[in-house]
Design a protein around this motif. Structure first.
Motif, PDB file in Angstrom:
ATOM      1  N   ARG A  41      -7.592  -0.139   0.429  1.00 12.68           N
ATOM      2  CA  ARG A  41      -7.944  -1.917   0.243  1.00 12.68           C
ATOM      3  C   ARG A  41      -8.557  -1.264  -1.212  1.00 12.68           C
ATOM      4  O   ARG A  41      -8.800  -1.936  -2.559  1.00 12.68           O
ATOM      5  CB  ARG A  41      -9.797  -2.148   0.897  1.00 12.68           C
ATOM      6  CG  ARG A  41     -11.005  -0.977   0.763  1.00 12.68           C
ATOM      7  CD  ARG A  41     -11.712  -1.582   2.278  1.00 12.68           C
ATOM      8  NE  ARG A  41     -11.042  -1.052   3.655  1.00 12.68           N
ATOM      9  CZ  ARG A  41     -11.752  -1.364   4.790  1.00 12.68           C
ATOM     10  NH1 ARG A  41     -12.693  -2.161   4.626  1.00 12.68           N
ATOM     11  NH2 ARG A  41     -10.693  -0.885   5.578  1.00 12.68           N
ATOM     12  N   ASP A  44     -12.438   6.974   3.523  1.00 12.93           N
ATOM     13  CA  ASP A  44     -10.695   5.983   3.757  1.00 12.93           C
ATOM     14  C   ASP A  44     -10.663   5.455   4.416  1.00 12.93           C
ATOM     15  O   ASP A  44      -9.603   4.791   4.876  1.00 12.93           O
ATOM     16  CB  ASP A  44     -11.351   6.979   5.931  1.00 12.93           C
ATOM     17  CG  ASP A  44      -9.871   7.208   6.482  1.00 12.93           C
ATOM     18  OD1 ASP A  44      -8.889   7.167   5.650  1.00 12.93           O
ATOM     19  OD2 ASP A  44     -10.354   7.326   7.783  1.00 12.93           O
ATOM     20  N   ALA A  45     -11.058   4.103   3.418  1.00  8.85           N
ATOM     21  CA  ALA A  45     -10.983   2.802   3.392  1.00  8.85           C
ATOM     22  C   ALA A  45     -10.494   3.275   2.114  1.00  8.85           C
ATOM     23  O   ALA A  45     -11.251   2.157   1.476  1.00  8.85           O
ATOM     24  CB  ALA A  45     -12.487   1.924   3.795  1.00  8.85           C
ATOM     25  N   GLU A  46      -9.209   3.449   2.064  1.00 11.69           N
ATOM     26  CA  GLU A  46      -9.102   3.891   0.400  1.00 11.69           C
ATOM     27  C   GLU A  46      -7.670   3.097   0.183  1.00 11.69           C
ATOM     28  O   GLU A  46      -7.773   2.296  -0.821  1.00 11.69           O
ATOM     29  CB  GLU A  46      -8.459   4.984   0.342  1.00 11.69           C
ATOM     30  CG  GLU A  46      -6.759   5.297   1.015  1.00 11.69           C
ATOM     31  CD  GLU A  46      -6.937   5.383   2.526  1.00 11.69           C
ATOM     32  OE1 GLU A  46      -7.860   5.054   2.791  1.00 11.69           O
ATOM     33  OE2 GLU A  46      -5.232   5.035   2.891  1.00 11.69           O
ATOM     34  N   ASN A  95     -16.943   4.629   2.301  1.00  9.00           N
ATOM     35  CA  ASN A  95     -16.195   5.467   3.300  1.00  9.00           C
ATOM     36  C   ASN A  95     -14.499   5.442   2.352  1.00  9.00           C
ATOM     37  O   ASN A  95     -14.179   4.776   2.237  1.00  9.00           O
ATOM     38  CB  ASN A  95     -15.787   4.885   4.666  1.00  9.00           C
ATOM     39  CG  ASN A  95     -15.060   6.219   5.465  1.00  9.00           C
ATOM     40  OD1 ASN A  95     -14.809   6.483   5.431  1.00  9.00           O
ATOM     41  ND2 ASN A  95     -15.042   6.222   7.153  1.00  9.00           N
ATOM     42  N   ALA A 125      -0.341  -1.639  10.644  1.00  7.72           N
ATOM     43  CA  ALA A 125      -1.016  -0.106  10.659  1.00  7.72           C
ATOM     44  C   ALA A 125      -0.019   0.618  12.129  1.00  7.72           C
ATOM     45  O   ALA A 125       0.271   1.507  11.874  1.00  7.72           O
ATOM     46  CB  ALA A 125      -2.117  -0.217  11.082  1.00  7.72           C
ATOM     47  N   ASP A 146      -2.856  10.388   3.546  1.00  4.61           N
ATOM     48  CA  ASP A 146      -3.742   9.470   4.119  1.00  4.61           C
ATOM     49  C   ASP A 146      -4.738  10.639   5.002  1.00  4.61           C
ATOM     50  O   ASP A 146      -4.445  10.871   6.698  1.00  4.61           O
ATOM     51  CB  ASP A 146      -4.162   8.620   4.343  1.00  4.61           C
ATOM     52  CG  ASP A 146      -5.817   7.780   5.091  1.00  4.61           C
ATOM     53  OD1 ASP A 146      -6.157   8.762   3.866  1.00  4.61           O
ATOM     54  OD2 ASP A 146      -5.811   6.829   5.084  1.00  4.61           O
ATOM     55  N   ALA A 170      -8.344  -1.096  13.186  1.00  5.18           N
ATOM     56  CA  ALA A 170      -8.727  -2.005  13.913  1.00  5.18           C
ATOM     57  C   ALA A 170      -7.380  -3.113  14.371  1.00  5.18           C
ATOM     58  O   ALA A 170      -7.628  -3.835  15.035  1.00  5.18           O
ATOM     59  CB  ALA A 170      -8.988  -2.128  13.449  1.00  5.18           C
ATOM     60  N   VAL A 200     -16.791  -1.014   2.868  1.00  7.83           N
ATOM     61  CA  VAL A 200     -16.597  -0.683   4.204  1.00  7.83           C
ATOM     62  C   VAL A 200     -17.687  -1.538   4.958  1.00  7.83           C
ATOM     63  O   VAL A 200     -18.939  -1.895   4.717  1.00  7.83           O
ATOM     64  CB  VAL A 200     -16.469   0.581   4.862  1.00  7.83           C
ATOM     65  CG1 VAL A 200     -15.343   1.038   4.908  1.00  7.83           C
ATOM     66  CG2 VAL A 200     -17.628   1.179   4.548  1.00  7.83           C
ATOM     67  N   LYS A 238       1.235  -0.961  -0.327  1.00  4.66           N
ATOM     68  CA  LYS A 238       0.288  -0.306   0.294  1.00  4.66           C
ATOM     69  C   LYS A 238       0.714   1.295   0.533  1.00  4.66           C
ATOM     70  O   LYS A 238       2.019   1.274   0.788  1.00  4.66           O
ATOM     71  CB  LYS A 238      -0.497  -0.044   1.346  1.00  4.66           C
ATOM     72  CG  LYS A 238      -1.707   1.661   1.500  1.00  4.66           C
ATOM     73  CD  LYS A 238      -2.596   0.872   2.842  1.00  4.66           C
ATOM     74  CE  LYS A 238      -3.109   2.901   2.750  1.00  4.66           C
ATOM     75  NZ  LYS A 238      -4.581   2.356   4.642  1.00  4.66           N
TER      76      LYS A 238
END
Ligand code: BES
Ligand code: MN
Ligand code: ZN
Length: 501
Positions: free
Chosen positions: A352, A348-350, A346, A466, A271, A379, A435, A266
């Motif tokens: 994936r 912010d779930a970029e 969302n 993360a 972000d 998470a 999401v 990634k």
């Protein structure tokens, strides 16, 4: 400034057969019932006489040395030793000393050697390779963005040279070469992560990676925003279109053998969350959202340097996730590379979204293994804390990668992909939603999203780093603040394991 290409190398690591002049002698201590003892026990029987050894140990005891893990004790050199001082580093209880303990203690010693020119160490007698990695990584500093006002003075410079006391001329030569190459790759990944997001944007990141790859004689392909759009990379385009600095996809191939491993990382150079914008608190840490990309690029170069007899292709999507008038909206539907449609609930779930495109592209090469690495979910930290990568994927390979990660001290932990969570990423209008409508098992639902794009029958591992990719706390062991280089050492050990099948 070209921080990555011009990185000032870490300490010189050399072997020596005799204890000559040096600024410091680094020794190991382990804790025992009768107080601290030398580690290894026979450390310098050949080089120091019994009286000198006894004198050294008694002065260490006098100042309270116990031999506890990472404990640092500095004492004047006993007479007859041609060094300015002795630095003792604790290795903890003798029965618990493993490679990672040696790495951590060597890292702590390296940090305590700041300002020192040459140190000679007997820690090579415990585990030369681990000691070398620990010293090199512990000495790492990132100073490319300091002007004269805060640049390290002589006293704050990393230790320049480490001499490992070895029994004879041939001993440990290959081990030292391998360990230094690995440590340098970790440092390369750290440099990329530590380079700020105004300087390291997608095109710049791709160019720097290409430069390193070309210098190593590897094949490189870069797709720019026009080519990405023309070829249908809807995930990368969707995430990147809010930024004035367009996205890229870089592919680097090291062709060393028949087995094929696809590495995917990634590469979100920053972000913000996009329109689903993140809170200001700690948003600056999102400079690390390309830690997966940094690790797979560094590992691919390392595989070449170690001449592994396998073929490794890194497929790395790079984008900046920004809110703007051209940004994608919550509710947009995009078409991933390969045709799957995704409702972006969302923005912010970029991660994936860009990874899905890259996984499908990587799958076209018919790899035997796919390993993707990403700073994918908060998470991950809720589940495992900041230092334990989550490892997901196909059962057997997932367990193998987690085991390997444990063995190199990066501590990846296998996590399940519960079937009942899959339905939660169905969309009302598209093939998938990006999401789930709840926050339970967020690391797992992100992985279940990625699984949809992994070709049937391919062994797959997904590493969510993360927390582990970026240290927002103080230095510990061989890890300083900022980019950690995790999981480069897990990746190279996995490639070596595959190469030896
Ligand atoms: N890059 C973040 C994940 C992250 C968070 C990495 C903290 C390092 C530290 C990722 O893109 C993200 O924003 N994930 C969201 C997903 C959510 C919207 C389902 C998250 O974890 O909150
Ligand atoms: Mn995000
Ligand atoms: Zn992200």
């Amino acid at each position: 400034m070209t921080a990555v290409a011009d990185r000032s190398l870490g300490p010189e690591l050399v072997r020596t057969e005799s204890l000559g002049a040096a600024d410091a002698l680094v020794i190991g201590l382990t804790s025992s019932e009768d107080g601290p003892v030398f580690a290894p026990a026979d450390a310098f029987e050949d080089v120091l006489d019994a009286d000198t050894r006894a004198a050294l140990l008694s002065s260490l005891r006098a100042v309270g040395a116990k031999g506890k893990s990472e404990e640092i004790t500095r004492v004047p050199a006993p007479s007859g030793l041609d060094v300015d001082f002795v630095l003792a580093v604790g290795l903890g209880a003798v029965e618990k000393i493993d490679a990672e303990q040696v790495r951590k203690s060597a890292g702590a010693a390296a940090r305590a050697l700041t300002g020192v020119g040459t140190a000679v160490t007997v820690l090579s007698g415990v585990d030369l390779g681990a000691a070398a990695e620990g010293f090199y990584l512990g000495a790492y500093q990132f100073t490319a963005f300091r002007s004269a006002k805060s640049a390290p003075k002589a006293d704050d410079q990393p230790v320049q040279r480490i001499e490992f006391l070895v029994p004879d001329a041939g001993f440990g030569e290959e081990e030292l070469f391998r360990s230094q190459a690995i440590a340098e790759a970790v440092a390369t990944a750290r440099d990329f992560v530590n380079t700020p997001p105004n300087e390291l944007f997608p095109a710049e990141f791709a160019d720097r990676a290409a430069e390193l790859a070309a210098a190593a004689g590897l094949q490189v392909e870069i797709l720019d925003e026009n080519e990405l759009a023309a070829k249908g990379y809807g995930g990368i385009i969707g995430v990147g279109k809010g930024s004035s600095r367009p996205p890229r996809l870089i592919r680097i191939t090291y062709a060393g053998g028949d087995q094929r491993v696809a590495l995917i990382g990634k590469g979100i150079t920053f972000d913000t969350g996009g329109i689903s914008i993140k809170p200001a608190q700690s948003m600056e840490n999102m400079t690390s959202d390309m830690g997966g990309a940094a690790a797979v690029i560094a590992t691919t170069l390392l595989a070449a340097r170690l001449s592994l007899p396998i073929t490794v292709t890194a497929t790395v999507p790079m984008a900046e996730n920004m809110p703007s008038a051209t940004a994608q909206r919550p509710g947009d539907v995009l078409v991933q590379y390969g045709g799957t449609t995704v409702e972006v609930i969302n923005t912010d779930a970029e991660g994936r979204l860009i990874l899905a495109d890259a996984i499908v592209r990587a799958g076209e090469d018919d790899p035997d293994y796919i390993i993707d690495v990403a700073t994918l979910t908060g998470a991950q930290m809720v589940a495992l804390g900041t230092r334990t990568p989550g490892v997901m994927g196909t059962d057997e390979f997932r367990d193998r990668v987690a085991r390997i990660s444990q063995s190199v001290g990066e501590n990846g932990w296998a996590m399940p992909l519960p079937a009942e969570l899959r339905g939660d990423i169905n969309s009302k209008i598209a093939d998938l939603a990006n999401v789930a409508p709840h926050r339970w098992g967020g690391m797992l639902s992100a992985a279940l999203f990625l699984k949809e794009f992994v070709p049937e029958g391919v062994q797959w591992a997904h590493l969510d780093v993360a927390g582990p990719a970026y240290n927002t706390g103080g230095a510990f062991g061989y890890t300083g603040k900022g980019g950690t280089g995790v999981p480069v050492r897990t990746l190279i050990a996995t490639l070596e394991s595959i190469a030896s099948e």
